[in-house]
Structures are given as C-alpha cells and as structure tokens.
Motif scaffolding. Structure first.
Motif, PDB file in Angstrom:
ATOM      1  N   ASP A  18      -0.621  -2.179   5.865  1.00 38.52           N
ATOM      2  CA  ASP A  18      -1.768  -2.000   4.988  1.00 38.52           C
ATOM      3  C   ASP A  18      -1.556  -0.808   4.058  1.00 38.52           C
ATOM      4  OD1 ASP A  18      -4.308  -1.851   3.865  1.00 38.52           O
ATOM      5  OD2 ASP A  18      -5.344  -1.399   5.739  1.00 38.52           O
ATOM      6  N   GLY A  21       1.266  -1.376   1.455  1.00 40.55           N
ATOM      7  CA  GLY A  21       0.979  -2.372   0.430  1.00 40.55           C
ATOM      8  C   GLY A  21      -0.181  -2.047  -0.474  1.00 40.55           C
ATOM      9  N   LEU A  22      -1.089  -1.173  -0.022  1.00 42.93           N
ATOM     10  CA  LEU A  22      -2.307  -0.909  -0.782  1.00 42.93           C
ATOM     11  C   LEU A  22      -2.058  -0.445  -2.219  1.00 42.93           C
ATOM     12  CD1 LEU A  22      -5.387  -0.855  -0.763  1.00 42.93           C
ATOM     13  CD2 LEU A  22      -5.272   1.442   0.259  1.00 42.93           C
ATOM     14  N   GLU A  25      -1.303  -3.417  -4.537  1.00 41.87           N
ATOM     15  CA  GLU A  25      -2.163  -4.603  -4.509  1.00 41.87           C
ATOM     16  C   GLU A  25      -2.435  -5.113  -5.922  1.00 41.87           C
ATOM     17  OE1 GLU A  25      -6.425  -6.106  -2.621  1.00 41.87           O
ATOM     18  OE2 GLU A  25      -6.052  -3.968  -2.919  1.00 41.87           O
ATOM     19  N   SER A  53      -7.185   0.186   4.277  1.00 39.25           N
ATOM     20  CA  SER A  53      -8.195  -0.642   3.622  1.00 39.25           C
ATOM     21  C   SER A  53      -8.932  -1.500   4.643  1.00 39.25           C
ATOM     22  CB  SER A  53      -7.538  -1.528   2.562  1.00 39.25           C
ATOM     23  OG  SER A  53      -6.824  -2.595   3.167  1.00 39.25           O
ATOM     24  N   ASP A  55      -8.323  -4.341   5.747  1.00 36.78           N
ATOM     25  CA  ASP A  55      -7.472  -5.080   6.678  1.00 36.78           C
ATOM     26  C   ASP A  55      -7.417  -4.383   8.041  1.00 36.78           C
ATOM     27  OD1 ASP A  55      -5.968  -7.143   4.768  1.00 36.78           O
ATOM     28  OD2 ASP A  55      -6.113  -5.234   3.733  1.00 36.78           O
ATOM     29  N   THR A 231      -1.016 -16.966   1.760  1.00 37.19           N
ATOM     30  CA  THR A 231      -0.692 -15.765   2.523  1.00 37.19           C
ATOM     31  C   THR A 231      -0.059 -16.065   3.869  1.00 37.19           C
ATOM     32  OG1 THR A 231      -2.407 -14.431   1.473  1.00 37.19           O
ATOM     33  CG2 THR A 231      -1.669 -13.735   3.653  1.00 37.19           C
ATOM     34  N   ASP A 262      -1.335  -9.877  -3.049  1.00 39.51           N
ATOM     35  CA  ASP A 262      -2.274  -9.246  -2.105  1.00 39.51           C
ATOM     36  C   ASP A 262      -1.470  -8.458  -1.062  1.00 39.51           C
ATOM     37  OD1 ASP A 262      -4.595  -8.547  -0.844  1.00 39.51           O
ATOM     38  OD2 ASP A 262      -5.052 -10.550  -0.075  1.00 39.51           O
ATOM     39  N   THR A 263      -0.792  -7.420  -1.518  1.00 31.83           N
ATOM     40  CA  THR A 263       0.218  -6.758  -0.701  1.00 31.83           C
ATOM     41  C   THR A 263      -0.337  -6.003   0.500  1.00 31.83           C
ATOM     42  OG1 THR A 263       0.149  -4.989  -2.358  1.00 31.83           O
ATOM     43  CG2 THR A 263       1.996  -6.541  -2.470  1.00 31.83           C
ATOM     44  N   ASP A 264      -1.548  -5.448   0.387  1.00 35.74           N
ATOM     45  CA  ASP A 264      -2.073  -4.745   1.557  1.00 35.74           C
ATOM     46  C   ASP A 264      -2.346  -5.722   2.694  1.00 35.74           C
ATOM     47  OD1 ASP A 264      -4.171  -5.806   0.000  1.00 35.74           O
ATOM     48  OD2 ASP A 264      -5.631  -4.389   0.823  1.00 35.74           O
ATOM     49  N   THR A 265      -2.812  -6.929   2.358  1.00 34.44           N
ATOM     50  CA  THR A 265      -3.100  -7.916   3.393  1.00 34.44           C
ATOM     51  C   THR A 265      -1.832  -8.560   3.935  1.00 34.44           C
ATOM     52  OG1 THR A 265      -5.287  -8.366   2.470  1.00 34.44           O
ATOM     53  CG2 THR A 265      -4.348 -10.052   3.907  1.00 34.44           C
TER      54      THR A 265
END
Length: 353
Positions: A18, A21-22, A25, A53, A55, A231, A262-265
C-alpha cells in the motif's frame, strides 16, 4: 509458519504494498517509467517515507471484527458496519465511490444487508486475505465471512468472486493445486466471465507471459483499473508467476507496481498474498522500516496480529486520532498531487539524488 506469523506477514505485507504504491496511484506504466520509479521502488509519499491508505485501514477493521466475533457472522457484520461508519466520519482521503455510497447508507439508517451498492470495485478484495488466513481450515467460514464483508459495500457477484479468490489463496498459499481448485469453484457465483479469465490466466502462466502482455489481454490499456476483474487476475498472475522464487516479494511487487493504475490496491493485495506465503522475513527491511504512519503503524499491526492469534490484548485507536491524522494525510496527498505537475524529467533527475 504459525498463526501469529501468518497474520503479521499479511498485515505488514499489505501495508508495505500500500505505502509503496500510493504515490503512483493513477499513473500509467509509461509515466512511472519516465520518472525512473520502475527500477527504484521505495516509499516516497513524504520525505522518503510512506503512509497508509484505505487498503490497509480496511484490513485492520476486518481483523478487529474477526478477533471480536470469530463465531458469529451476524455480530461480525454489525461490528464491521459500525467500524465503517466511524471510519468514514473520520474523513478518509481517497475513499472509493461505491464504498463511500454504501457507508453513507449505513450512516442514514440502512442495515448492513441493505447498504451495499451494485459495483465490482476493489474494496472487498483488498480486505479479504486476512479472512482466508484466519479461517484457513474452514472454507465454509471463509465464504460466509467474505460474503458479509463484501456485501456491506458491494453487491455485484464479481466483487464477491474477486474477494473470495484472494481469501482462498491466502488460506492455502503454499498449495497451488488447492488454490486452483478453489478458484475454479468460484464459477458457481459468476459463470460468465470468471471461467474465461481463469482460462486466460492458465494460458498466460503456461506460456510464461510478461504481466503487461497479460493485462493487455484483459483489456487494460493505461494501468490496472479499480475493476476487480482487472485487479484480481493481474495480482494472481504475478503471484503465481513467481511462486517458486525465494526472492519473489521484491520482484513481484516491482512488477505489479510497474504496471501502473490502482497501484496502492494492487500492491496491498499482492503484498498480503506474498506475506501469507513467505512470511515477514521475505519483505525487504528497507520497505518495512519506511512505513511512518499514526495511529496505524507497524507496531500496531504486529500487536493486532498477536491479538488475532489470542496472544495479546489489543484496543482500537481512539477515534479522534484518526480524524487528526486524516486531515494531515489529506494535506500530504494534496502536496504530492501538486508535485505531479512537475515535469517528469525534473522529477527523474531529483530521484537520482
């Protein structure tokens, strides 16, 4: 791996993915490459450190609900609904639209069985790995608790399939054959698209495709979207592809983040699965040590893992702490958004120093 270590590795793996990646995003793969981040993943949201975040926050809420009500699905559902209400009232930044609408419905009096909206977003999948690990010897409980967690916010069967896919893989992370059996069994919930996705996934793994080739086959163009059928298959492809690699956490995480979107997820979900399989020792120390958040920090995640395994008492953080933190977090996110306006060449040069 004992239960406590399994929970710890999922929680910390989620937080690491998370936080990495945030900052990226919403960026495309080409934008990430232009910045030079594709070869240098690190926490960079605020002065070289990472924050968490929704997630990770949702995974924490689900974990708290599991620990309090492991034997009553109805009490778990009501507890999670209550936690979601308070979570939204703390003004989190970046909450998904479907999740926000469903929690608003909870706040105005809808019951947990009535609050969900028809959406196949990522919310349920990002918080389901811990359920799979918690009930790893009880598949029926995995399904019932994942369903409860999912339908509070999302009612599209695809959202349930995506969440169950992650939960089942987290339940049996070292048994690929069992994972595939459970993944194929999910066609009972959605028999139109899911079997086709699994066929593509199996073919891509047999042919040793690169992730960008696979996501293109899914119809993804400018980064992995928040649609669960984009995803979850992308995460599963990356996870299975590196299943036998002893250094797969670092390699796999870089690969999924390089895909953008959607990199954080995607980072959080993959981090949970990698942690479930490999343990916390597989997570690079430089990533674990750079998570700086409050009140949900690494120490708190480890305490929650011990609480889930029955080894230590745990008390949720005082609600106003979350409100103060979220105001600060919003300012950080806004500042980071302004930094995105800086030309890529200048930011890439800055990253070298």
């Amino acid at each position: 791996m004992n239960k406590c270590e399994r929970y710890r590795s999922i929680l910390i793996g989620t937080a690491v993915g998370d936080s990495l990646g945030l900052p990226a995003e919403g960026m495309s793969a080409s934008k990430i490459k232009a910045l030079g981040w594709n070869n240098n993943w690190k926490q960079r949201l605020i002065f070289g450190y990472g924050m968490l975040s929704d997630d990770t926050e949702h995974t924490i809420l689900v974990s708290e609900g599991l620990a309090a009500h492991p034997d009553s699905i109805e009490k778990f559902r009501r507890s999670l609904a209550r936690k979601f209400r308070w979570w939204l009232l703390a003004l989190p930044a970046g909450v998904g639209f479907a999740t926000a609408r469903s929690i608003v419905k909870l706040c105005v009096g809808f019951t947990p069985s009535q609050s969900g909206v028809f959406s196949a977003g990522n919310g349920p999948a990002m918080r389901s790995a811990i359920i799979g690990a918690y009930f790893d010897d009880a598949p029926d409980k995995v399904e019932s608790y994942v369903r409860a967690s999912t339908e509070i916010t999302h009612t599209d069967p695809k959202a349930l399939v995506g969440a169950l896919a992650i939960a089942y893989c987290a339940a049996t992370p070292n048994n690929s054959e069992e994972c595939w059996i459970r993944l194929k069994s999910l066609a009972v919930h959605e028999a139109t698209e899911w079997p086709k996705i699994l066929d593509k996934l199996e073919h891509a793994l047999r042919q040793d495709w690169e992730l960008n080739t696979f996501v293109a086959e899914l119809g993804v163009k400018n980064g992995i979207t928040g649609y669960t059928y984009h995803t979850v298959p992308s995460v599963l492809f990356t996870w299975f592809k590196h299943h036998q690699n002893p250094k797969s956490f670092e390699y796999s995480m870089a690969e999924i983040l390089n895909a953008g979107g959607d990199t954080d997820t995607t980072g959080a979900i993959l981090g949970a699965l990698l942690g479930a399989k490999e343990g916390t020792s597989s997570i690079p120390k430089r990533w674990k040590s750079k998570i700086h958040d409050w009140p949900n920090n690494r120490t708190r995640l480890e305490s929650l893992a011990q609480h889930l395994s029955g080894n230590k008492k745990y008390k949720p953080a005082f609600w106003p702490f979350h409100l103060f933190r979220n105001i600060f977090f919003l300012l950080v996110v806004l500042a980071h958004s302004f930094l995105r306006l800086v030309p890529s060449k200048l930011r890439k040069e800055e990253n070298k120093h």
